[in-house]
Scaffold this active site. Sequence first.
Site, PDB file in Angstrom:
ATOM      1  N   GLU A  97       1.104  -1.069  -0.082  1.00  0.00           N
ATOM      2  CA  GLU A  97       0.065  -0.129  -0.054  1.00  0.00           C
ATOM      3  C   GLU A  97       0.987   1.155   0.280  1.00  0.00           C
ATOM      4  OE1 GLU A  97      -2.323  -3.421   1.672  1.00  0.00           O
ATOM      5  OE2 GLU A  97      -0.146  -2.559   2.792  1.00  0.00           O
ATOM      6  N   TYR A 109       7.487   2.645  -7.358  1.00  0.00           N
ATOM      7  CA  TYR A 109       7.095   1.766  -7.128  1.00  0.00           C
ATOM      8  C   TYR A 109       6.899   1.063  -8.919  1.00  0.00           C
ATOM      9  CZ  TYR A 109       6.893   1.252  -1.874  1.00  0.00           C
ATOM     10  OH  TYR A 109       6.920   1.952  -0.832  1.00  0.00           O
TER      11      TYR A 109
END
Length: 140
Positions: A97, A109
């Site tokens: 998350e 990411y």
Amino acid sequence: MRFSDVETVAGIERTAYAFPWTPGMFADCIGSGHECWVAREAGAILGYAVLAAGAGEAHLLNVCVRPTLRRQGHGTALVRHMIDRAVGCDARTLFLEVRPSNTAARRMYEDLGFREVGRRRNYYPTADGREDASVLALSL
């Protein structure tokens, strides 16, 4: 990460986040057998990461680099190491998350191949309420 690292790690966490993990949370992760790693240079802890794995998947629970050392590749190196650890744990997918407002982390990411697969509503505390989490996944 060793139990003797917990206070230093928690200190970094407090400098990096308004709502930090506690020393007990890090100690619990070590004690429960999660993959808990630190990045060191000349003996000093630069950052850390925590991964939980099981049932063919892994979850990157925490990644942090000292705020004064960000944007130098340490976070990317930590996440790459945790990807390798997830593969070593026979995970097929790695989840995490991230705050939608954390554009630097999201970009890192995404550059590593993670893709958004969902949202967790009101997941993160904020000074004036709650913020959703973007759920990202990487196929291993």
